[in-house]
Write a protein that holds these residues in place. Structure first.
Motif, PDB file in Angstrom:
ATOM      1  N   ILE A 127       0.731  -1.068   0.071  1.00  0.00           N
ATOM      2  CA  ILE A 127      -0.022  -0.215   0.076  1.00  0.00           C
ATOM      3  C   ILE A 127       0.824   1.354  -0.007  1.00  0.00           C
ATOM      4  O   ILE A 127       1.414   1.617   1.049  1.00  0.00           O
ATOM      5  CB  ILE A 127      -0.938   0.157   1.356  1.00  0.00           C
ATOM      6  CG1 ILE A 127      -1.752  -1.302   1.062  1.00  0.00           C
ATOM      7  CG2 ILE A 127      -1.687   1.280   1.316  1.00  0.00           C
ATOM      8  CD1 ILE A 127      -2.735  -1.408   2.241  1.00  0.00           C
ATOM      9  N   GLY A 128       0.905   1.861  -1.193  1.00  0.00           N
ATOM     10  CA  GLY A 128       1.961   3.127  -1.433  1.00  0.00           C
ATOM     11  C   GLY A 128       3.033   2.642  -1.864  1.00  0.00           C
ATOM     12  O   GLY A 128       4.125   2.517  -1.427  1.00  0.00           O
ATOM     13  N   LEU A 129       3.307   2.661  -3.237  1.00  0.00           N
ATOM     14  CA  LEU A 129       4.295   2.306  -4.129  1.00  0.00           C
ATOM     15  C   LEU A 129       5.289   3.334  -4.364  1.00  0.00           C
ATOM     16  O   LEU A 129       5.496   3.867  -5.504  1.00  0.00           O
ATOM     17  CB  LEU A 129       3.895   1.632  -5.401  1.00  0.00           C
ATOM     18  CG  LEU A 129       4.797   0.716  -5.962  1.00  0.00           C
ATOM     19  CD1 LEU A 129       5.289  -0.282  -5.116  1.00  0.00           C
ATOM     20  CD2 LEU A 129       4.676   0.302  -7.326  1.00  0.00           C
ATOM     21  N   GLY A 130       5.897   4.247  -3.143  1.00  0.00           N
ATOM     22  CA  GLY A 130       6.608   5.431  -3.532  1.00  0.00           C
ATOM     23  C   GLY A 130       8.135   4.857  -3.382  1.00  0.00           C
ATOM     24  O   GLY A 130       8.156   3.551  -3.877  1.00  0.00           O
ATOM     25  N   ASN A 131       9.020   5.583  -2.998  1.00  0.00           N
ATOM     26  CA  ASN A 131      10.396   5.084  -2.967  1.00  0.00           C
ATOM     27  C   ASN A 131      10.690   3.891  -2.032  1.00  0.00           C
ATOM     28  O   ASN A 131      11.291   3.154  -2.325  1.00  0.00           O
ATOM     29  CB  ASN A 131      11.554   6.550  -2.233  1.00  0.00           C
ATOM     30  CG  ASN A 131      11.376   7.285  -3.761  1.00  0.00           C
ATOM     31  OD1 ASN A 131      11.256   7.198  -5.075  1.00  0.00           O
ATOM     32  ND2 ASN A 131      11.833   8.513  -3.341  1.00  0.00           N
ATOM     33  N   ILE A 132      10.055   4.057  -1.071  1.00  0.00           N
ATOM     34  CA  ILE A 132       9.817   3.049   0.039  1.00  0.00           C
ATOM     35  C   ILE A 132       9.251   1.851  -0.267  1.00  0.00           C
ATOM     36  O   ILE A 132       9.879   0.670  -0.266  1.00  0.00           O
ATOM     37  CB  ILE A 132       9.572   3.444   1.298  1.00  0.00           C
ATOM     38  CG1 ILE A 132      10.796   4.548   1.988  1.00  0.00           C
ATOM     39  CG2 ILE A 132       9.553   2.228   2.372  1.00  0.00           C
ATOM     40  CD1 ILE A 132      10.048   5.407   3.128  1.00  0.00           C
ATOM     41  N   GLY A 133       8.436   2.114  -0.756  1.00  0.00           N
ATOM     42  CA  GLY A 133       7.258   0.932  -1.198  1.00  0.00           C
ATOM     43  C   GLY A 133       8.017  -0.078  -2.568  1.00  0.00           C
ATOM     44  O   GLY A 133       7.915  -1.263  -2.472  1.00  0.00           O
ATOM     45  N   LYS A 134       8.751   0.868  -3.488  1.00  0.00           N
ATOM     46  CA  LYS A 134       9.353   0.232  -4.586  1.00  0.00           C
ATOM     47  C   LYS A 134      10.894  -0.539  -3.928  1.00  0.00           C
ATOM     48  O   LYS A 134      11.179  -1.558  -4.526  1.00  0.00           O
ATOM     49  CB  LYS A 134       9.754   1.179  -5.446  1.00  0.00           C
ATOM     50  CG  LYS A 134       8.761   1.860  -6.193  1.00  0.00           C
ATOM     51  CD  LYS A 134       9.168   2.963  -7.174  1.00  0.00           C
ATOM     52  CE  LYS A 134       8.062   3.616  -7.863  1.00  0.00           C
ATOM     53  NZ  LYS A 134       8.400   4.598  -9.041  1.00  0.00           N
ATOM     54  N   GLU A 135      11.373   0.064  -2.914  1.00  0.00           N
ATOM     55  CA  GLU A 135      12.513  -0.674  -2.477  1.00  0.00           C
ATOM     56  C   GLU A 135      11.751  -2.089  -1.605  1.00  0.00           C
ATOM     57  O   GLU A 135      12.828  -3.119  -1.797  1.00  0.00           O
ATOM     58  CB  GLU A 135      13.124   0.145  -1.339  1.00  0.00           C
ATOM     59  CG  GLU A 135      14.636  -0.459  -0.707  1.00  0.00           C
ATOM     60  CD  GLU A 135      15.638  -0.386  -1.822  1.00  0.00           C
ATOM     61  OE1 GLU A 135      16.626  -0.828  -1.413  1.00  0.00           O
ATOM     62  OE2 GLU A 135      15.402   0.209  -2.747  1.00  0.00           O
ATOM     63  N   VAL A 136      10.784  -2.017  -1.012  1.00  0.00           N
ATOM     64  CA  VAL A 136      10.284  -3.263  -0.488  1.00  0.00           C
ATOM     65  C   VAL A 136      10.015  -4.158  -1.316  1.00  0.00           C
ATOM     66  O   VAL A 136      10.332  -5.313  -1.638  1.00  0.00           O
ATOM     67  CB  VAL A 136       9.159  -2.794   0.420  1.00  0.00           C
ATOM     68  CG1 VAL A 136       8.249  -4.197   0.749  1.00  0.00           C
ATOM     69  CG2 VAL A 136       9.622  -2.079   1.564  1.00  0.00           C
ATOM     70  N   ALA A 137       9.181  -3.776  -2.613  1.00  0.00           N
ATOM     71  CA  ALA A 137       8.684  -4.687  -3.828  1.00  0.00           C
ATOM     72  C   ALA A 137       9.991  -5.341  -4.196  1.00  0.00           C
ATOM     73  O   ALA A 137       9.870  -6.511  -4.684  1.00  0.00           O
ATOM     74  CB  ALA A 137       8.023  -3.762  -4.755  1.00  0.00           C
ATOM     75  N   LYS A 138      10.989  -4.556  -4.459  1.00  0.00           N
ATOM     76  CA  LYS A 138      12.320  -5.206  -5.145  1.00  0.00           C
ATOM     77  C   LYS A 138      12.769  -6.360  -4.210  1.00  0.00           C
ATOM     78  O   LYS A 138      13.365  -7.411  -4.718  1.00  0.00           O
ATOM     79  CB  LYS A 138      13.310  -4.023  -5.285  1.00  0.00           C
ATOM     80  CG  LYS A 138      14.538  -4.605  -5.727  1.00  0.00           C
ATOM     81  CD  LYS A 138      15.544  -3.433  -6.130  1.00  0.00           C
ATOM     82  CE  LYS A 138      16.272  -2.733  -4.940  1.00  0.00           C
ATOM     83  NZ  LYS A 138      17.080  -1.536  -5.048  1.00  0.00           N
ATOM     84  N   ILE A 139      12.931  -6.164  -2.910  1.00  0.00           N
ATOM     85  CA  ILE A 139      13.442  -7.172  -1.885  1.00  0.00           C
ATOM     86  C   ILE A 139      12.505  -8.342  -1.783  1.00  0.00           C
ATOM     87  O   ILE A 139      12.995  -9.420  -1.858  1.00  0.00           O
ATOM     88  CB  ILE A 139      13.668  -6.589  -0.568  1.00  0.00           C
ATOM     89  CG1 ILE A 139      14.935  -5.338  -0.540  1.00  0.00           C
ATOM     90  CG2 ILE A 139      14.350  -7.544   0.261  1.00  0.00           C
ATOM     91  CD1 ILE A 139      14.878  -4.466   0.580  1.00  0.00           C
ATOM     92  N   ALA A 140      11.226  -8.108  -1.817  1.00  0.00           N
ATOM     93  CA  ALA A 140      10.189  -9.187  -1.694  1.00  0.00           C
ATOM     94  C   ALA A 140      10.507  -9.949  -3.114  1.00  0.00           C
ATOM     95  O   ALA A 140      10.134 -11.004  -3.137  1.00  0.00           O
ATOM     96  CB  ALA A 140       8.845  -8.424  -1.634  1.00  0.00           C
ATOM     97  N   THR A 141      10.578  -9.480  -4.261  1.00  0.00           N
ATOM     98  CA  THR A 141      10.425  -9.952  -5.446  1.00  0.00           C
ATOM     99  C   THR A 141      11.857 -10.897  -5.368  1.00  0.00           C
ATOM    100  O   THR A 141      11.604 -12.095  -5.643  1.00  0.00           O
ATOM    101  CB  THR A 141      10.789  -9.056  -6.709  1.00  0.00           C
ATOM    102  OG1 THR A 141       9.560  -8.253  -6.598  1.00  0.00           O
ATOM    103  CG2 THR A 141      10.899  -9.792  -7.989  1.00  0.00           C
ATOM    104  N   ALA A 142      13.028 -10.345  -4.882  1.00  0.00           N
ATOM    105  CA  ALA A 142      14.371 -11.228  -4.802  1.00  0.00           C
ATOM    106  C   ALA A 142      14.348 -12.433  -3.616  1.00  0.00           C
ATOM    107  O   ALA A 142      14.349 -13.580  -3.844  1.00  0.00           O
ATOM    108  CB  ALA A 142      15.214 -10.344  -4.154  1.00  0.00           C
ATOM    109  N   PHE A 143      13.297 -12.467  -2.760  1.00  0.00           N
ATOM    110  CA  PHE A 143      12.770 -13.451  -1.877  1.00  0.00           C
ATOM    111  C   PHE A 143      11.729 -14.425  -2.784  1.00  0.00           C
ATOM    112  O   PHE A 143      11.594 -15.719  -2.183  1.00  0.00           O
ATOM    113  CB  PHE A 143      11.762 -13.104  -0.929  1.00  0.00           C
ATOM    114  CG  PHE A 143      12.788 -12.615   0.282  1.00  0.00           C
ATOM    115  CD1 PHE A 143      13.176 -13.929   1.227  1.00  0.00           C
ATOM    116  CD2 PHE A 143      13.167 -11.455   0.595  1.00  0.00           C
ATOM    117  CE1 PHE A 143      14.006 -13.754   2.446  1.00  0.00           C
ATOM    118  CE2 PHE A 143      14.038 -11.290   2.004  1.00  0.00           C
ATOM    119  CZ  PHE A 143      14.394 -12.325   2.868  1.00  0.00           C
TER     120      PHE A 143
END
Length: 310
Positions: free
Chosen positions: A152-168
């Motif tokens: 919820i909220g794909l700003g700079n932090i959201g995108k960083e979380v998305a990148k790491i979650a994808t790596a998992f």
């Protein structure tokens, strides 16, 4: 030139504020109560404040004030309209804590998902010493891989979380609270669909009229059994009393780094949750890694340099 920091304690006792001495006489107060603001600022030209309120009363009483440096991203502790009217420059700092907040997001998720608190308590109690087998699997835990992770909220932090979650190995989807984000790297879905289908939901949005109590009883009831909800965005996005009630009725796991009123109020309903294993609370620390705070201080220094060059 006099420079004053009103709430240095919010930057941590380990923070090195010596760089501000290059600009003039620097004085730091650990905290500043409302009735101390005018006295602490005095004839200062530059004021640093994280959360201390600087309003019309303060600005009128401190005529030498020229620059307010907010040692944070949010600017709601300063009357921006009146500062502009008075010709006082207000500068905040953004983007310094994305890695820190993303890391804290995963700290909370992994602790809840991996049942870390339970297994640590089991070993620390001495119970493993008496085990008849080499392991102990009383609390089953799962992997992030192949889980659906809603942001919820794909700003700079959201995108960083998305990148790491994808790596998992997670499948990442997102909900735009403003409706303006059209990121093509990830699937955008409705909030209802996210809550009904995601195993993990993390919040990285600002608090505004669209996000206040975005997650309350109705939304919590939609979530899957065993799902994880983490809020590292802003307090007030999640209805805390509803969370406290539902955690004892439904198997959900919640990590909160922010609350609507900080510090936490006495007799807060979250302190009375019976299923404490379903809840992790941290005291608004996600922004504050050592590295993030160093960068914050550096950027405040750059803001002062920009002001002095004008």
């Amino acid at each position: 030139m006099k420079i004053v920091c009103l709430d240095a304690k919010t930057l941590g006792d380990d923070a090195d504020l010596s760089l501000f001495k290059q600009f003039g006489t620097f004085e730091a107060f650990d905290t500043t109560a409302l009735h101390e603001r005018i006295e602490h600022i005095g004839d200062a030209k530059i004021v640093l404040s994280n959360k201390v309120l600087i309003d019309k009363e303060v600005m009128d009483a401190c005529p030498n004030l020229g620059l307010i440096c907010i040692t944070a991203t949010g600017m709601n502790n300063v009357d921006l309209a009146y500062a502009n009217h008075k010709g006082i420059v207000v500068k905040n700092v953004a983007g310094y804590s994305s890695a820190s907040v993303a890391q804290t997001t995963f700290m909370l998720v992994l602790n809840l998902l991996g049942k870390a608190a339970y297994y640590d308590a089991y070993v620390q109690s001495g119970a493993w010493v008496n085990s008849s087998i080499f392991t102990h699997l009383q609390e089953p835990f799962c992997e992030i891989k192949k889980k659906r992770w809603g942001i919820i909220g794909l700003g700079n932090i959201g995108k960083e979380v998305a990148k790491i979650a994808t790596a998992f190995g997670a499948e990442v989807v997102y909900y735009s609270t403003s409706g303006a984000n059209k990121d093509t790297a990830y699937q955008q879905i409705s909030l209802r669909d996210m809550l009904q289908t995601c195993d993990i939901v993390t919040i990285h949005a600002p608090l505004n009229e669209k996000t206040q109590y975005l997650i309350a009883k109705e939304q919590l009831l939609l979530m899957k059994k065993g799902a994880i909800l983490v809020n590292v965005g802003r307090g007030g996005i999640v209805h805390e009393a509803d969370v406290a009630n539902i955690l004892d009725e439904k198997e959900l796991f919640v990590g909160l780094d922010v609350l609507e009123k900080e510090p936490m109020q006495a007799n807060h309903p979250l302190l009375h949750v019976k299923h404490k294993e379903r809840l992790i609370l941290t005291p608004h620390i996600a922004w504050a890694s050592v590295e993030a705070r160093r960068e914050l201080i550096r950027l405040v220094g750059e803001n002062i340099k920009d002001f002095l060059r004008q």
